[in-house]
Write an enzyme that holds these catalytic residues in place. Sequence first.
Site, PDB file in Angstrom:
ATOM      1  N   GLY A  61       0.820  -1.202   0.000  1.00 40.76           N
ATOM      2  CA  GLY A  61       0.000   0.000   0.000  1.00 40.76           C
ATOM      3  C   GLY A  61       0.855   1.254   0.000  1.00 40.76           C
ATOM      4  CD  GLN A 105      -2.231   1.629  -3.343  1.00 42.75           C
ATOM      5  OE1 GLN A 105      -1.777   1.887  -2.231  1.00 42.75           O
ATOM      6  NE2 GLN A 105      -3.512   1.670  -3.616  1.00 42.75           N
ATOM      7  CG  HIS A 176      -1.509   9.111  -2.583  1.00 42.71           C
ATOM      8  ND1 HIS A 176      -0.890   7.887  -2.542  1.00 42.71           N
ATOM      9  CD2 HIS A 176      -2.071   9.281  -1.352  1.00 42.71           C
ATOM     10  CE1 HIS A 176      -1.055   7.332  -1.341  1.00 42.71           C
ATOM     11  NE2 HIS A 176      -1.771   8.153  -0.612  1.00 42.71           N
ATOM     12  NE  ARG A 224      -8.223   0.620  -3.453  1.00 49.62           N
ATOM     13  CZ  ARG A 224      -8.519   0.287  -2.193  1.00 49.62           C
ATOM     14  NH1 ARG A 224      -7.737   0.642  -1.201  1.00 49.62           N
ATOM     15  NH2 ARG A 224      -9.583  -0.434  -1.923  1.00 49.62           N
TER      16      ARG A 224
HETATM   17  C1  LIG Z   1      -4.071   0.606   8.217  1.00 47.18           C
HETATM   18  C2  LIG Z   1      -4.629   0.751   6.845  1.00 47.18           C
HETATM   19  C3  LIG Z   1      -3.797   1.210   5.829  1.00 47.18           C
HETATM   20  C4  LIG Z   1      -4.302   1.373   4.540  1.00 47.18           C
HETATM   21  N1  LIG Z   1      -3.454   1.767   3.531  1.00 47.18           N
HETATM   22  C5  LIG Z   1      -3.931   1.876   2.265  1.00 47.18           C
HETATM   23  C6  LIG Z   1      -3.054   2.222   1.210  1.00 47.18           C
HETATM   24  O1  LIG Z   1      -1.855   2.426   1.408  1.00 47.18           O
HETATM   25  N2  LIG Z   1      -3.575   2.298  -0.040  1.00 47.18           N
HETATM   26  C7  LIG Z   1      -4.894   2.080  -0.298  1.00 47.18           C
HETATM   27  O2  LIG Z   1      -5.299   2.178  -1.452  1.00 47.18           O
HETATM   28  N3  LIG Z   1      -5.756   1.743   0.690  1.00 47.18           N
HETATM   29  C8  LIG Z   1      -5.305   1.629   1.958  1.00 47.18           C
HETATM   30  N4  LIG Z   1      -6.161   1.251   2.958  1.00 47.18           N
HETATM   31  C9  LIG Z   1      -7.588   1.028   2.642  1.00 47.18           C
HETATM   32  C10 LIG Z   1      -7.921  -0.452   2.463  1.00 47.18           C
HETATM   33  O3  LIG Z   1      -7.396  -0.994   1.274  1.00 47.18           O
HETATM   34  C11 LIG Z   1      -9.463  -0.647   2.409  1.00 47.18           C
HETATM   35  O4  LIG Z   1      -9.993  -0.047   1.279  1.00 47.18           O
HETATM   36  C12 LIG Z   1     -10.129  -0.082   3.642  1.00 47.18           C
HETATM   37  O5  LIG Z   1      -9.598  -0.705   4.791  1.00 47.18           O
HETATM   38  C13 LIG Z   1     -11.662  -0.274   3.614  1.00 47.18           C
HETATM   39  O6  LIG Z   1     -12.010  -1.567   3.297  1.00 47.18           O
HETATM   40  P1  LIG Z   1     -13.075  -1.815   2.116  1.00 47.18           P
HETATM   41  O7  LIG Z   1     -12.532  -1.068   0.927  1.00 47.18           O
HETATM   42  O8  LIG Z   1     -13.097  -3.298   1.921  1.00 47.18           O
HETATM   43  O9  LIG Z   1     -14.367  -1.238   2.631  1.00 47.18           O
HETATM   44  C14 LIG Z   1      -5.676   1.097   4.263  1.00 47.18           C
HETATM   45  C15 LIG Z   1      -6.493   0.628   5.299  1.00 47.18           C
HETATM   46  C16 LIG Z   1      -5.995   0.456   6.562  1.00 47.18           C
HETATM   47  C17 LIG Z   1      -6.914  -0.045   7.655  1.00 47.18           C
END
Ligand SMILES: Cc1cc2nc3c(=O)[nH]c(=O)nc-3n(C[C@H](O)[C@H](O)[C@H](O)COP(=O)(O)O)c2cc1C
Length: 293
Positions: A61, A105, A176, A224
């Site tokens: 991520g 990503q 971003h 994304r």
């Molecule tokens: C601690 C944490 C870090 C995250 N970092 C990223 C990230 O770097 N890039 C990203 O696109 N989404 C990131 N997310 C979002 C998750 O991919 C996800 O979309 C979000 O937890 C919601 O879940 P859902 O999309 O299934 O509802 C992060 C989520 C959490 C909990």
Amino acid sequence: MSQFDAIFQPLAINKLTIRNRVISTAHAEVYATENGMPTERYIKYYEEKAKGGIGLCVCGGSSPVSIDSPQHWWSSVNMSTDDVIPHLQNLADAMHKHGAHIMIQITHMGRRSRWDGGNWPTLMSPSGIREPVHRATCKTIEPEEIWRIIGDFAKATKRAKDGGLDGVELSFAHQHLVDQFWSPRVNKRTDEWGGSFENRMRFGTEVLKAVREAVGPDFAVGIRMTGDEFHPDGLNQDDMKEIAAYYDSLGMIDFFSIVGSGCDTHNTLANVIPNMTYPPEPLSTWRRASAVW
Ligand SMILES: Cc1cc2nc3c(=O)[nH]c(=O)nc-3n(C[C@H](O)[C@H](O)[C@H](O)COP(=O)(O)O)c2cc1C
């Protein structure tokens, strides 16, 4: 036939066949060590998901493509150097051994970071406006820097391909750098990178062109993006649909991954990373919780 049968149907993305539709979306694992290299602990974290039968993991991520998008604070994977390639190869092998696919990503976070991490660079944004969450000062990005970062996206994608990963997800999400250009509340430029819809889309368009030139048409590349910035003066769901349709019409991407909200204020951040006290309400009610900046 149960209501969940579709989850176990294969999913085609470009030349890939993903064995089912169980996908681990990109999240900052804070696991990459040794200057941003995904070493043993990182690989084991994903290998366990592969063993469990997952179809696809999008790892890394917010992994930076450039030296001036600090990697340090999130311990994300440093995609700005060829040193990462053998580590990616180990990761890909560990996943493929169990029949799972793995993408990464990649991003440039622009103003969305702390100012004092890693190489201590100056953060950049389209018009030098600070982000309320990190509050770091940032400079107005110059055209030469824009073109260098576009090249960095291409090089990072090539590293992912050379490392045996199955694709990349370009982060045009969470305000971003790329989607900082989309939003008139952050992009006040009057040159070819700001103003009209096409100008605000230009950075993302050039990233896509450079990426495709680097890896060809057969490598899986997706975007994304945020479904709604959740700001009264920000990009709403209709704007985001228009943006998605625009990039889709360019014919260079294989998938979209939509995340509910942006996160450049504390309240919108809570939409994306809810804490344990967050009420389990439908998304439509989140808008009320969003801050006005
Ligand atoms: C601690 C944490 C870090 C995250 N970092 C990223 C990230 O770097 N890039 C990203 O696109 N989404 C990131 N997310 C979002 C998750 O991919 C996800 O979309 C979000 O937890 C919601 O879940 P859902 O999309 O299934 O509802 C992060 C989520 C959490 C909990």
